[in-house]
Scaffold this active site. Structure first.
Site, short mmCIF file in Angstrom:
data_model
loop_
_atom_site.label_atom_id
_atom_site.label_comp_id
_atom_site.label_asym_id
_atom_site.label_seq_id
_atom_site.Cartn_x
_atom_site.Cartn_y
_atom_site.Cartn_z
N HIS A 164 -7.07 -4.75 10.47
CA HIS A 164 -6.89 -4.63 9.02
C HIS A 164 -5.57 -5.23 8.54
O HIS A 164 -4.59 -5.27 9.29
CB HIS A 164 -7.05 -3.18 8.53
CG HIS A 164 -5.95 -2.24 8.91
ND1 HIS A 164 -6.17 -1.00 9.46
CD2 HIS A 164 -4.59 -2.33 8.78
CE1 HIS A 164 -5.03 -0.39 9.66
NE2 HIS A 164 -4.05 -1.17 9.26
N ASP B 262 0.81 -1.22 0.00
CA ASP B 262 0.00 0.00 0.00
C ASP B 262 0.85 1.27 0.00
O ASP B 262 2.07 1.21 0.17
CB ASP B 262 -0.96 -0.01 1.20
CG ASP B 262 -0.27 -0.43 2.51
OD1 ASP B 262 0.98 -0.45 2.55
OD2 ASP B 262 -0.98 -0.74 3.48
N ASP C 176 -7.38 -2.42 14.43
CA ASP C 176 -8.76 -2.79 14.08
C ASP C 176 -8.80 -4.08 13.26
O ASP C 176 -9.85 -4.44 12.71
CB ASP C 176 -9.46 -1.64 13.36
CG ASP C 176 -8.78 -1.24 12.04
OD1 ASP C 176 -7.83 -1.93 11.62
OD2 ASP C 176 -9.20 -0.25 11.43
N GLU D 74 -9.62 -1.67 5.58
CA GLU D 74 -10.28 -1.32 6.84
C GLU D 74 -11.54 -2.17 7.03
O GLU D 74 -12.04 -2.78 6.08
CB GLU D 74 -10.66 0.17 6.80
CG GLU D 74 -9.46 1.10 6.71
CD GLU D 74 -8.67 1.19 8.01
OE1 GLU D 74 -8.61 0.21 8.76
OE2 GLU D 74 -8.09 2.27 8.27
C1 GLP Z 1 -0.48 0.37 8.51
C2 GLP Z 1 -0.17 -0.47 7.30
C3 GLP Z 1 -0.38 -1.93 7.60
C4 GLP Z 1 0.36 -2.32 8.87
C5 GLP Z 1 -0.13 -1.49 10.02
C6 GLP Z 1 0.55 -1.84 11.33
O1 GLP Z 1 -1.83 0.47 8.73
N1 GLP Z 1 -0.93 -0.13 6.17
O2 GLP Z 1 0.09 -2.70 6.51
O3 GLP Z 1 0.13 -3.67 9.12
O4 GLP Z 1 0.14 -0.14 9.69
O5 GLP Z 1 1.60 -1.01 11.60
P1 GLP Z 1 2.60 -1.17 12.80
O6 GLP Z 1 3.43 -2.35 12.50
O7 GLP Z 1 3.39 0.10 12.81
O8 GLP Z 1 1.78 -1.36 14.03
#
Ligand code: GLP
Length: 269
Positions: free
Chosen positions: A138, A67, A136, A143
């Protein structure tokens, strides 16, 4: 789903890197699906170490990131392209032309998303998709409520995600509200998935993903439908798992299998 509970964040990173490195050694032209965020940093640090110290060769590896924030270009320090260059690509021998991150500044996101899907197909599909998880539940930026058959497209971020990611930006106002993200359907098509989660804040999402019902309200739960997922979590993120003892038992059996003291069969997916 195979669930591995490691002691802490560092151990999660090392274990995840082992899975990636094994694949790269076995299939030097493999296609990796890559993720960003705090959780995957340990894994990337270990992969960089393996490249530097043990010559792990990425020269023929192709990658696709999950993404990107809409509006952020590759030189923006919070863009996911910048993250990948800073933490991974600049430190290994991957050919940058073989690395793909969705373009947050595409002029036509519909066309760009279609093109992204097409490129993945042309490379033969993703062999191993690395995933973090949002609080959440995702995966990528799918989402709650995202179609479980969704493809790469624009997605509006929830307030919870904007709040979670504000720590990288300074304030909530600076976090883009939109992202271009692979869909749940895109992710489910990859041959293997590696889901990583660390810390107490992820405990509920991990429990819902692994042991809850398959629901679009927790898009990571769709991974229950995939044939080859390994979830690696630390003690804190795994603390709400009801079947933790069983997962440990499975890992002990796996160790036995690997040691050759049990018949070699594909087990415990
Ligand atoms: C963002 C990304 C996700 C990732 C999430 C968790 O939302 N789009 O791909 O899994 O962050 O991030 P972190 O590892 O910093 O908690």
């Amino acid at each position: 789903m195979r669930v591995i509970v490691e002691l802490n964040r560092e151990a999660v990173g090392r274990r995840a890197a082992q899975f990636v490195a094994d694949l790269v050694r076995r299939e030097p032209t493999c296609v990796l699906g890559l993720a960003t965020g705090g959780t995957v940093l340990g894994m990337y640090a270990e992969l960089v170490r393996l490249h530097r110290e043990e010559g792990l060769d990425f020269s023929r590896v192709v990658s696709f990131n999950l993404d990107e924030y809409v509006g952020l270009g590759p030189s923006h320090p919070q863009s996911y392209r910048f993250f990948m260059q800073q933490h991974v690509f600049d430190h290994i021998n991957i050919d940058v032309r073989n690395t793909h991150v969705p373009d947050g500044r595409a002029l036509d996101f519909e066309a760009h998303s279609e093109q992204y899907e097409k490129m993945i197909k042309e490379e033969g599909g993703i062999d191993l998709q690395v995933l973090g998880i949002g609080t959440d539940g995702h995966i990528a930026f799918n989402e709650p409520g995202s179609s479980l058959g969704s493809r790469t497209r624009l997605k509006t971020l929830t307030e919870e995600t904007v709040r979670d990611n504000a720590r990288f930006f300074g304030s909530m106002e600076d976090v883009p509200q939109l992202a271009v993200t692979m869909g749940v359907g895109t992710i489910l098509e990859s041959r293997r998935c590696l889901l990583l989660a660390c810390g107490d804040a992820k405990a509920k999402a991990v429990r819902n993903t692994v042991e809850g019902p398959v629901t679009a309200q927790v898009t990571a739960s769709a991974l229950q439908l995939h044939r080859e997922v390994v979830a690696i979590v630390d003690e804190d993120a795994g603390r709400l798992l009801e079947r933790r003892d069983y997962y440990r038992q499975v890992e002990q059996a796996q160790t036995l299998l690997r040691s050759g003291r049990a018949p070699q069969i594909a087990a415990d997916r």
